[in-house]
Write an enzyme that holds these catalytic residues in place. Structure first.
Site, PDB file in Angstrom:
ATOM      1  N   CYS A 331      56.497  89.522 -45.994  1.00 45.63           N
ATOM      2  CA  CYS A 331      55.361  89.779 -46.880  1.00 45.63           C
ATOM      3  C   CYS A 331      54.620  91.058 -46.465  1.00 45.63           C
ATOM      4  O   CYS A 331      55.165  92.139 -46.574  1.00 45.63           O
ATOM      5  CB  CYS A 331      54.454  88.554 -46.929  1.00 45.63           C
ATOM      6  SG  CYS A 331      53.424  88.478 -48.416  1.00 45.63           S
ATOM      7  N   HIS A 428      58.036  83.480 -47.696  1.00 47.57           N
ATOM      8  CA  HIS A 428      57.540  82.733 -46.542  1.00 47.57           C
ATOM      9  C   HIS A 428      58.282  81.394 -46.433  1.00 47.57           C
ATOM     10  O   HIS A 428      58.764  80.857 -47.431  1.00 47.57           O
ATOM     11  CB  HIS A 428      56.048  82.424 -46.699  1.00 47.57           C
ATOM     12  CG  HIS A 428      55.164  83.612 -46.586  1.00 47.57           C
ATOM     13  ND1 HIS A 428      54.837  84.185 -45.384  1.00 47.57           N
ATOM     14  CD2 HIS A 428      54.497  84.322 -47.543  1.00 47.57           C
ATOM     15  CE1 HIS A 428      54.008  85.201 -45.585  1.00 47.57           C
ATOM     16  NE2 HIS A 428      53.791  85.306 -46.886  1.00 47.57           N
TER      17      HIS A 428
END
Length: 482
Positions: A331, A428
């Site tokens: 991310c 994630h």
């Protein structure tokens, strides 16, 4: 409608989140339908809920303990700090605004109806709602407009159990002091107390326990010894991840960014006996013996990129790459690895265009639409299944995206360098998938092993429920709920 009981703390970090998770599992095993609820949480470690919003990671674990999917009603107000004085306000899973601390005080009363709305929906679908407070009700300077502790308890007519942390010392003063400063109406809501994190023989605290009862008139519900398996639960705060390597095998090094976010990627790695995870705090260099440097997510990518450079970690990272080391960015960490980050709209602060670390040939453009989704896919070969969630702003493109790290719903996701040593993606939670984690570790030269992460968390939840059944009067606690 369900009964409810609220767990508040005589201070921060007294173990409320873990106690609520344990209580949820204990009453679930008694055959009850249980739901967790936290009116207001402050955390950058969010989870994507099954209804497409975001909530605090602790409430996702508590939902797990209840055997149900996490939903936004379990944490209707989530504050995600973006600076020392300001935070993004997430209401029932969606971003409402970004405010400074003083402005939030004026906003809170307008949020109470949404909080009660979520709470009532949970009550309508369960036998028991276990509510977690935030901080401490003794912070009477914050009582006006409160939605997190006694303000909520009063509005919902919810009985309160106060928890003290004996590991910090001064627990008698915590409890008696809280009793001394609370107004009479708030005191009337407190129906009992518990002491948490005792080390050694709990009977040694009998005299202190009696002193608290004598000074407050509250009913004692138990002294809970230190729970040794607490490290198996997803960490709510990055500081809860051990700064020294745990386990054996591959060494994964993680620079502790100032706005680190959604670092639950580290939980299955920390729990895996084949991996050592080491968080590197401010002022320390990245170790030379790292097998993998993992750049985690960030709530403010550009600010944390500047922070990383201030620490000299960009130099350490470049040296690690020259030695043939592996790097993974997730991310915000993925965005940092590119050539440039463009935020012309000022979504993370002042409008800016900043040079990235330059280790992947990609560019990220920040855009206001936040991507929130639970997804499934495969690794780059298409052979290894993986699942996880996306929670980010920004779109990333560039030549290295032609060699994706993953495929999600048939679409390329992430990027890799030509030699495969540097990679990044937006997904994630990839290491929660045991097969993918073993495949990834083996690719680094480590041992995959047969560690089952989900089973280890579930076992720890059952052990915590046993722990609370043994040391607390859960029958009395249930009778106090209404």
């Amino acid at each position: 409608m369900a009964k409810s009981i609220m767990i508040q703390g005589a201070g921060s970090n007294v173990g409320k989140s873990m106690l609520v998770a344990g209580l949820c599992r204990a009453y679930l095993r008694r055959g009850m339908s249980v739901r967790p609820f936290k009116p207001q949480n402050m955390s950058n470690n969010a989870a994507v809920s099954s209804d497409g919003g975001e909530i605090g990671r602790a409430q996702a674990l508590q939902a797990w303990a209840c055997g149900v999917d996490p939903v936004t009603d379990m944490n209707p107000v989530l504050l995600k700090p973006e600076s020392e004085t300001g935070a993004q306000v997430i209401v029932q899973g969606k971003r409402l605004t970004t405010v400074k601390a003083r402005a939030y005080s004026n906003l809170k009363p307008k949020l109470m109806p949404r909080v009660i709305e979520s709470y009532e929906r949970l009550r309508a679908q369960s036998d028991l709602v276990i509510v977690e407070g935030a901080g401490s009700p003794a912070e009477i300077n914050l009582r006006a407009g409160d939605i997190a502790n006694m303000g909520f308890a009063e509005a919902a007519n919810c009985p309160v159990i106060l928890v003290g942390d004996i590991d910090r010392g001064g627990v008698i003063a915590q409890m008696v002091g809280t009793h001394a400063v609370l107004p009479a109406d708030d005191l009337a809501l407190i129906k009992g107390f518990m002491i948490n994190k005792f080390r050694g023989d709990p009977t040694l605290f009998d005299a202190g326990y009696d002193a608290i009862k004598s000074h407050t008139g509250w009913r004692g519900l138990g002294v809970v010894p230190w729970f040794d398996q607490a490290h198996r639960f997803p960490a709510e705060d990055a500081l809860d991840i051990a700064p020294d390597p745990q386990g054996e095998g591959l060494k994964v090094v993680v620079p502790q960014l100032s706005r680190i976010a959604n670092f639950d990627d580290l939980d299955p790695l920390s729990a895996d006996p084949n991996v050592q995870v080491q968080m590197i705090p401010t002022g320390q260099p990245l170790p030379l013996d790292a097998d993998l440097i993992l750049l985690p997510g960030s709530k403010s990518t550009i600010a944390d990129l500047a922070f990383l450079r201030e620490q000299g970690w960009d130099i350490d990272l470049a040296a690690h790459i020259r030695r043939g080391g592996h790097v993974l960015g997730i991310c915000g960490g993925y965005q940092m690895l590119g050539r440039e980050i463009i935020d012309d709209q000022g979504l993370e602060g002042a409008p800016a265009r900043v040079a990235g670390l330059g280790h992947l040939d990609i560019t990220t453009v920040m855009k206001p639409e936040k991507r929130l989704a639970e997804v499934t896919g495969t690794d780059s070969t298409g052979d290894i299944l993986v699942s996880g969630y996306e929670i980010h702003i920004g779109e990333t493109t560039g030549p290295d995206c032609a060699k994706p790290m993953l495929y999600i719903d048939g679409q390329a996701q992430g990027a890799q360098s030509a030699d495969g040593h540097i990679s990044g993606c937006y997904l994630h939670g990839i290491f929660n998938t045991d097969g993918y984690r073993r495949h990834f570790l083996t690719g680094l030269g480590g041992r995959g092993g047969d560690f089952n992460y989900a089973a280890s968390v579930d076992h720890a939840l059952d052990a915590l429920a046993d722990h609370l059944e043994h040391y607390c009067d859960l029958d009395a606690l249930l009778r106090l709920a209404h």
